[in-house]
Design a protein around this motif. Structure first.
Motif, PDB file in Angstrom:
ATOM      1  N   THR A  52       0.741  -1.111   0.252  1.00 39.07           N
ATOM      2  CA  THR A  52      -0.714  -0.514  -0.128  1.00 39.07           C
ATOM      3  C   THR A  52       0.916   1.212   0.175  1.00 39.07           C
ATOM      4  O   THR A  52       2.056   1.158   1.144  1.00 39.07           O
ATOM      5  N   ILE A  53       0.480   2.175  -1.120  1.00 38.60           N
ATOM      6  CA  ILE A  53       1.497   3.650  -1.075  1.00 38.60           C
ATOM      7  C   ILE A  53       0.609   4.643  -0.394  1.00 38.60           C
ATOM      8  O   ILE A  53      -0.706   4.536  -1.517  1.00 38.60           O
ATOM      9  N   VAL A  54       1.130   5.524   0.185  1.00 40.44           N
ATOM     10  CA  VAL A  54       0.620   6.639   0.097  1.00 40.44           C
ATOM     11  C   VAL A  54       1.341   7.559  -0.054  1.00 40.44           C
ATOM     12  O   VAL A  54       2.747   7.497   0.282  1.00 40.44           O
ATOM     13  N   THR A  55       0.934   8.956  -0.676  1.00 38.77           N
ATOM     14  CA  THR A  55       1.339   9.860  -1.240  1.00 38.77           C
ATOM     15  C   THR A  55       0.427  11.070  -0.733  1.00 38.77           C
ATOM     16  O   THR A  55      -1.052  10.527  -1.179  1.00 38.77           O
ATOM     17  N   ALA A  56       1.332  12.051  -0.887  1.00 38.09           N
ATOM     18  CA  ALA A  56       0.480  13.610  -0.491  1.00 38.09           C
ATOM     19  C   ALA A  56       0.717  14.622  -1.311  1.00 38.09           C
ATOM     20  O   ALA A  56       2.098  14.633  -2.050  1.00 38.09           O
ATOM     21  N   SER A  57       0.090  15.743  -1.551  1.00 39.88           N
ATOM     22  CA  SER A  57       0.235  16.929  -1.913  1.00 39.88           C
ATOM     23  C   SER A  57       1.272  17.512  -1.160  1.00 39.88           C
ATOM     24  O   SER A  57       1.898  17.717   0.419  1.00 39.88           O
ATOM     25  N   ALA A  58       2.483  18.243  -1.788  1.00 35.50           N
ATOM     26  CA  ALA A  58       3.358  19.053  -1.289  1.00 35.50           C
ATOM     27  C   ALA A  58       3.592  19.757  -0.066  1.00 35.50           C
ATOM     28  O   ALA A  58       4.097  19.067   1.279  1.00 35.50           O
ATOM     29  N   GLU A  59       1.847  20.326   0.368  1.00 36.07           N
ATOM     30  CA  GLU A  59       1.911  20.862   1.940  1.00 36.07           C
ATOM     31  C   GLU A  59       1.774  19.857   2.572  1.00 36.07           C
ATOM     32  O   GLU A  59       2.389  20.356   3.711  1.00 36.07           O
ATOM     33  N   CYS A  60       1.612  18.675   2.102  1.00 34.61           N
ATOM     34  CA  CYS A  60       1.460  17.697   3.268  1.00 34.61           C
ATOM     35  C   CYS A  60       3.204  17.483   3.637  1.00 34.61           C
ATOM     36  O   CYS A  60       3.389  16.283   3.275  1.00 34.61           O
ATOM     37  N   ARG A  61       4.014  18.528   4.802  1.00 32.67           N
ATOM     38  CA  ARG A  61       4.671  18.042   4.970  1.00 32.67           C
ATOM     39  C   ARG A  61       5.229  17.976   6.488  1.00 32.67           C
ATOM     40  O   ARG A  61       6.547  17.011   6.849  1.00 32.67           O
ATOM     41  N   TRP A  62       4.126  17.070   6.843  1.00 36.96           N
ATOM     42  CA  TRP A  62       3.727  16.215   8.562  1.00 36.96           C
ATOM     43  C   TRP A  62       3.525  14.924   8.348  1.00 36.96           C
ATOM     44  O   TRP A  62       2.822  14.978   7.501  1.00 36.96           O
ATOM     45  N   LEU A  63       3.826  14.193   9.201  1.00 33.54           N
ATOM     46  CA  LEU A  63       3.234  12.465   8.570  1.00 33.54           C
ATOM     47  C   LEU A  63       2.717  12.346  10.337  1.00 33.54           C
ATOM     48  O   LEU A  63       4.174  11.915  11.318  1.00 33.54           O
ATOM     49  N   HIS A  64       1.444  12.213  10.679  1.00 34.14           N
ATOM     50  CA  HIS A  64       1.355  11.566  12.121  1.00 34.14           C
ATOM     51  C   HIS A  64       1.320  10.081  12.056  1.00 34.14           C
ATOM     52  O   HIS A  64       0.035   9.529  11.041  1.00 34.14           O
ATOM     53  N   VAL A  65       2.112   9.635  12.948  1.00 37.61           N
ATOM     54  CA  VAL A  65       1.749   8.042  12.875  1.00 37.61           C
ATOM     55  C   VAL A  65       1.181   7.728  13.903  1.00 37.61           C
ATOM     56  O   VAL A  65       1.785   8.239  15.368  1.00 37.61           O
ATOM     57  N   TYR A  66      -0.228   6.695  14.059  1.00 37.92           N
ATOM     58  CA  TYR A  66      -0.640   7.017  15.214  1.00 37.92           C
ATOM     59  C   TYR A  66      -0.800   5.054  15.341  1.00 37.92           C
ATOM     60  O   TYR A  66      -1.501   4.930  14.155  1.00 37.92           O
ATOM     61  N   VAL A  67       0.020   4.528  16.357  1.00 36.13           N
ATOM     62  CA  VAL A  67       0.265   2.538  16.265  1.00 36.13           C
ATOM     63  C   VAL A  67      -0.392   2.669  17.720  1.00 36.13           C
ATOM     64  O   VAL A  67       0.413   2.486  18.759  1.00 36.13           O
ATOM     65  N   PRO A  68      -1.689   2.706  17.970  1.00 31.42           N
ATOM     66  CA  PRO A  68      -2.094   1.317  19.488  1.00 31.42           C
ATOM     67  C   PRO A  68      -1.793   0.831  19.801  1.00 31.42           C
ATOM     68  O   PRO A  68      -1.779  -0.308  18.923  1.00 31.42           O
ATOM     69  N   PRO A  69      -1.031  -0.039  20.533  1.00 32.10           N
ATOM     70  CA  PRO A  69      -0.510  -1.269  21.290  1.00 32.10           C
ATOM     71  C   PRO A  69      -1.444  -2.301  21.297  1.00 32.10           C
ATOM     72  O   PRO A  69      -2.509  -1.636  21.997  1.00 32.10           O
ATOM     73  N   GLY A  70      -1.565  -3.449  20.523  1.00 34.77           N
ATOM     74  CA  GLY A  70      -2.747  -4.332  20.872  1.00 34.77           C
ATOM     75  C   GLY A  70      -4.289  -4.264  19.627  1.00 34.77           C
ATOM     76  O   GLY A  70      -5.256  -5.186  20.322  1.00 34.77           O
ATOM     77  N   GLU A  71      -3.695  -3.124  19.099  1.00 31.88           N
ATOM     78  CA  GLU A  71      -5.501  -3.154  18.162  1.00 31.88           C
ATOM     79  C   GLU A  71      -4.686  -3.566  16.761  1.00 31.88           C
ATOM     80  O   GLU A  71      -3.147  -3.797  16.239  1.00 31.88           O
ATOM     81  N   ALA A  72      -5.263  -4.212  15.889  1.00 37.89           N
ATOM     82  CA  ALA A  72      -5.991  -4.975  14.458  1.00 37.89           C
ATOM     83  C   ALA A  72      -5.255  -3.272  13.448  1.00 37.89           C
ATOM     84  O   ALA A  72      -5.360  -3.823  12.686  1.00 37.89           O
ATOM     85  N   TYR A  73      -5.602  -2.381  13.807  1.00 33.33           N
ATOM     86  CA  TYR A  73      -5.104  -1.344  12.849  1.00 33.33           C
ATOM     87  C   TYR A  73      -3.867  -0.551  13.962  1.00 33.33           C
ATOM     88  O   TYR A  73      -2.833  -0.325  14.528  1.00 33.33           O
ATOM     89  N   TYR A  74      -3.703   0.702  12.534  1.00 29.76           N
ATOM     90  CA  TYR A  74      -2.382   1.704  12.454  1.00 29.76           C
ATOM     91  C   TYR A  74      -3.077   3.266  11.513  1.00 29.76           C
ATOM     92  O   TYR A  74      -3.868   2.722  10.697  1.00 29.76           O
ATOM     93  N   CYS A  75      -2.746   4.358  11.974  1.00 27.58           N
ATOM     94  CA  CYS A  75      -2.679   4.710  11.222  1.00 27.58           C
ATOM     95  C   CYS A  75      -2.071   5.649  10.369  1.00 27.58           C
ATOM     96  O   CYS A  75      -0.743   5.746  11.434  1.00 27.58           O
ATOM     97  N   VAL A  76      -1.982   6.548   9.645  1.00 31.19           N
ATOM     98  CA  VAL A  76      -0.159   6.754   8.270  1.00 31.19           C
ATOM     99  C   VAL A  76      -1.164   8.449   7.780  1.00 31.19           C
ATOM    100  O   VAL A  76      -2.019   8.079   7.062  1.00 31.19           O
TER     101      VAL A  76
END
Length: 281
Positions: free
Chosen positions: A222-246
């Protein structure tokens, strides 16, 4: 719910739940985490828009051009206002055609004292999804604005995340940024690191080059790309969950704090937009 298709790609939208995505599949595979059955909160969807700011404002309080603003909490048990108003509101379906849909949200002044109109445009390809998010200041005074995306991905066995960055904002107990730490911390995403095996990660990474790769053995990337204005990447990985956020973001947590935060000022009638692509290969 509203569904659109393009070849083997299928997108389901939940306009009434924060203008969120409820499902995105390619050839029957969940590219985004599917929305929980009966969910009425954007936190349990596949992805939702961040408008007109990203992440937390400490106690909902900030000053903009001499105006004191106090926003109410919008997450149970948490004092710091998150993600703007769009994710807590119903959106309107403006257009649905073959492989494309448009949603809109109109905000009337309240605790956030500016009127604005937000729009999301979703365009499917055979193997991916492009989402454009825009906001237009419809008030008669300058308005601050920041935008972002909050996609949830299924956490696959042996998955690794690769995302270039030059540092990370460390956080306190309330998940507010404290100091900027240059270089790797906890997980070296720039070099590619396993998603499993960490404590809570709920951090904003700087110096992102608008590309992230989510890779699991024996499965399509899975490849995530974004516009140049998106200079920050927030990563959320909650322990023990079946998902995460990029999460590609055009502003960082504590958007009215010190330093460069990515917030811009929109004159009356002025707009700002960003885009994100989620592709499989």
């Amino acid at each position: 719910m509203t569904a659109i298709e393009k070849g083997q790609a299928r997108l389901v939208l939940a306009p009434e739940v924060g203008g969120a995505i409820a499902a995105f599949t390619v050839a029957g595979r969940d590219v985004l985490r599917p929305m929980a059955d009966g969910a009425g909160d954007a936190l349990f969807t596949s992805s939702f828009p961040l408008v007109p700011f990203c992440n937390r404002i400490p106690n909902g309080r900030f000053t903009f051009e001499g105006r004191e603003v106090v926003l109410p909490p919008n997450l149970a048990g948490h004092p710091h206002t998150l993600h703007g108003q769009g994710w807590r509101a119903a959106w309107t379906i403006e257009k649905v055609t073959d492989g494309e849909a448009v949603l809109s949200y109109t905000h009337a002044p309240d605790a956030w004292p500016w009127a604005y109109r937000a729009e999301q445009r979703f365009v499917l390809s055979e193997t991916g999804l492009r989402t454009e998010l825009s906001v237009t200041n419809t008030s008669d005074a300058p308005m601050p604005a920041g935008l972002g995306f909050h996609p949830y991905f299924p956490r696959r066995e042996g998955e690794a995340l690769t995302a270039a960055n030059d540092g990370v904002w460390l956080i306190d107990a309330d998940v507010l940024p404290t100091i900027h730490h240059p270089g790797p911390w906890e997980a070296d995403w720039a070099a590619g690191a396993p998603v499993e095996g960490h404590g809570l990660i709920d951090h904003c990474y700087t110096g992102w080059n608008q590309r992230a790769v989510l890779r699991a053995p024996g499965q399509p990337d899975t490849i995530v790309t974004a516009s140049a204005e998106c200079r920050w990447l927030h990563v959320y990985v909650p322990p023990g969950e079946a998902y995460y956020c990029v999460e590609p973001c055009a502003s960082r947590p504590n958007p009215f704090g010190d330093g460069e935060t990515g917030m811009v000022t929109l004159a009356p009638g002025e707009s700002r937009s960003i885009w994100m692509k989620v592709q499989t290969r």
